[in-house]
Design a protein around this motif. Sequence first.
Motif, short mmCIF file in Angstrom:
data_model
loop_
_atom_site.label_atom_id
_atom_site.label_comp_id
_atom_site.label_asym_id
_atom_site.label_seq_id
_atom_site.Cartn_x
_atom_site.Cartn_y
_atom_site.Cartn_z
N PRO A 116 0.80 -1.23 0.00
CA PRO A 116 0.00 0.00 0.00
C PRO A 116 0.83 1.27 0.00
CG PRO A 116 -0.07 -1.06 2.15
CD PRO A 116 0.59 -2.03 1.22
N ASP A 117 2.12 1.16 0.31
CA ASP A 117 2.97 2.34 0.34
C ASP A 117 3.51 2.71 -1.05
OD1 ASP A 117 4.39 -0.14 0.61
OD2 ASP A 117 6.22 1.01 0.96
N LEU A 118 3.32 1.83 -2.03
CA LEU A 118 3.82 2.13 -3.38
C LEU A 118 2.95 3.18 -4.06
CD1 LEU A 118 4.77 -1.33 -4.95
CD2 LEU A 118 6.32 0.47 -4.15
N PHE A 119 3.57 4.02 -4.86
CA PHE A 119 2.90 5.00 -5.71
C PHE A 119 1.85 5.80 -4.94
CE2 PHE A 119 4.76 1.98 -8.63
CZ PHE A 119 5.39 2.84 -9.51
N GLY A 120 2.36 6.62 -4.04
CA GLY A 120 1.51 7.53 -3.31
C GLY A 120 0.90 8.57 -4.21
N ALA A 121 -0.07 9.30 -3.68
CA ALA A 121 -0.82 10.27 -4.47
C ALA A 121 0.10 11.31 -5.12
CB ALA A 121 -1.86 10.95 -3.60
N GLY A 122 1.09 11.80 -4.37
CA GLY A 122 1.98 12.82 -4.93
C GLY A 122 2.77 12.32 -6.11
N GLU A 123 3.24 11.07 -6.04
CA GLU A 123 4.02 10.50 -7.14
C GLU A 123 3.16 10.32 -8.39
OE1 GLU A 123 6.96 6.66 -8.04
OE2 GLU A 123 5.97 6.87 -6.09
N VAL A 124 1.94 9.85 -8.21
CA VAL A 124 1.05 9.64 -9.35
C VAL A 124 0.61 10.98 -9.95
CG1 VAL A 124 -1.15 8.64 -10.08
CG2 VAL A 124 0.30 7.41 -8.48
N TRP A 125 0.40 11.97 -9.09
CA TRP A 125 0.03 13.31 -9.59
C TRP A 125 1.12 13.84 -10.52
CZ3 TRP A 125 -4.03 16.34 -10.10
CH2 TRP A 125 -3.84 17.70 -10.35
N LYS A 126 2.37 13.61 -10.16
CA LYS A 126 3.48 14.08 -11.01
C LYS A 126 3.47 13.41 -12.38
CE LYS A 126 6.70 15.51 -7.37
NZ LYS A 126 8.02 15.25 -6.73
N MET A 127 3.01 12.18 -12.45
CA MET A 127 2.95 11.49 -13.74
C MET A 127 2.04 12.22 -14.73
SD MET A 127 2.62 7.49 -12.63
CE MET A 127 3.77 6.71 -11.51
N ALA A 128 0.97 12.80 -14.21
CA ALA A 128 0.01 13.51 -15.07
C ALA A 128 0.40 14.95 -15.33
CB ALA A 128 -1.38 13.46 -14.45
N THR A 129 1.44 15.42 -14.60
CA THR A 129 1.83 16.83 -14.74
C THR A 129 3.33 16.95 -15.02
OG1 THR A 129 1.98 16.97 -12.29
CG2 THR A 129 -0.07 17.71 -13.32
N GLU A 130 4.14 17.04 -14.00
CA GLU A 130 5.56 17.35 -14.18
C GLU A 130 6.31 16.36 -15.06
OE1 GLU A 130 7.40 17.94 -10.36
OE2 GLU A 130 5.64 19.00 -9.59
N ASN A 131 6.04 15.06 -14.89
CA ASN A 131 6.72 14.07 -15.72
C ASN A 131 6.38 14.26 -17.20
OD1 ASN A 131 7.42 13.12 -13.21
ND2 ASN A 131 6.73 11.03 -13.55
N ALA A 132 5.11 14.55 -17.45
CA ALA A 132 4.68 14.76 -18.83
C ALA A 132 5.25 16.06 -19.40
CB ALA A 132 3.16 14.78 -18.91
N TYR A 133 5.33 17.11 -18.57
CA TYR A 133 5.93 18.36 -19.04
C TYR A 133 7.36 18.11 -19.49
CZ TYR A 133 2.16 20.39 -16.11
OH TYR A 133 0.96 20.70 -15.52
N ALA A 134 8.09 17.31 -18.71
CA ALA A 134 9.48 17.01 -19.06
C ALA A 134 9.55 16.18 -20.33
CB ALA A 134 10.16 16.26 -17.90
N ALA A 135 8.66 15.21 -20.48
CA ALA A 135 8.68 14.33 -21.66
C ALA A 135 8.47 15.10 -22.94
CB ALA A 135 7.61 13.25 -21.50
N PHE A 136 7.52 16.03 -22.93
CA PHE A 136 7.14 16.74 -24.14
C PHE A 136 7.76 18.13 -24.26
CE2 PHE A 136 3.69 13.69 -23.40
CZ PHE A 136 3.70 13.03 -24.63
N GLY A 137 8.58 18.51 -23.30
CA GLY A 137 9.21 19.82 -23.36
C GLY A 137 8.23 20.96 -23.22
N LEU A 138 7.23 20.79 -22.36
CA LEU A 138 6.18 21.79 -22.17
C LEU A 138 6.52 22.73 -21.03
CD1 LEU A 138 3.12 19.38 -22.47
CD2 LEU A 138 3.90 21.01 -24.22
#
Length: 416
Positions: free
Chosen positions: A316-338
């Motif tokens: 249950p400690d894997l992939f907390g809310a903050g980490e998953v939120w980054k997948m939809a925002t900061e990680n994607a910004y980095a991937a696409f250069g946004l």
Amino acid sequence: MLIKDVSIMEDGRLLRDVNIAIDGSRISGVGSGVADESGDGVVIEGSGMLAIPGLVNAHTHLAMTLFRGYADDMELLPWLEEKIWPLEAKLTAEDIHWGVKLGCLEMIRSGITCYNDMYYFMDETARATKEMGLRAVLSGVLFDMRPDLIEDAEPFIRRWKNDDLIIPAVGPHAVYTCSEETLSRALELAERHEVMLHIHLSETRSEVESFEKNCGKSPVEYLDSLGFLSDRVIAAHCVWLSERDISIIAERGVNVAHCSISNHKLASGIAPLDRLARAGANICLGTDGASSNNSINLFQEMKTTAIAQKCAHSRPDLFGAGEVWKMATENAYAAFGLDLGLRAGALADLSLIDLRKPWFFPLTEENIVSHLVYSAQGGVDTTIVGGRVLMEGGFIPGEEEILDRAQQQFGDLVAR
């Protein structure tokens, strides 16, 4: 434009009574004392709202909203061969236009301001997306069996390369539908024009096992042997990966577009996100198409991703809310250069969410990210892209026409 007295998230905590000033297409200031210096006199009352930066849908086929509910409860290959591909053969540019607009409606209503798409009739997709006001990374799908699509890939890039909302890319479908020649042409084209590559990768067990039997390598190893893999690549799915595959993906900087709901619905499997994350891979979230999801909603995707990974590993400690939120925002910004985020100088892509909804209660300064990932069921009130208000107070201009025309196009399509 000034968004007045809104709440924002800062380091995962709720910060209230903040002003966000927008000048042209960018945010000019964020803070309690910020004033509007744009001169347009537009004020949006943000009291009771949460401003979030734009969410990014890292993998979809948006026009397939026309196929929503058309072919459910099937395995991937029969689903493609018996249902989807025969219907796609009948598609026209008009179908794409209204299918894309229908998908844009859904994304605007769920806070998605940018999406990454691979499909047919991409000029029509680009035009429809611009009319709706969203940002998009678009690549026409490339197959060996359609040489005309391969020939149009470079002209498409040239037509849209300097657009303010449309970012052209190159989209070889997968290793099992593209020859080495097609993949090499796609790579050369992407490198020459400095654009992204978008590909389906290791989605099903049967796909990987068949490829390994015929080629002697996994799909990841094969692409790596061609020099295909780099941080220019968005690899959708990545469900069936060996430890060697994961090392290659991380070492090459490949961006993974994880599509949890689609993978589960098609029984493709559960992607090894924990091993990818530990290896240092950049993980983003995609919805896939509405024909296999059946929604275009990243709030649903975030929750499903988190709970599926916890359950798969009994952790249950894997992939907390903050980490998953980054997948939809900061990680994607980095991937696409946004250049996105709630800060001065960033592109003004954001949404306002009504916090006066039962799924946000009880609300504290500390639990806002948890509510967004685990309990949010809607409530997006306003969506802005590049400083343009696409929805305010839940109203999107032209929505009724889009719904009616999409319904009509689907009826016409299945009757052909």
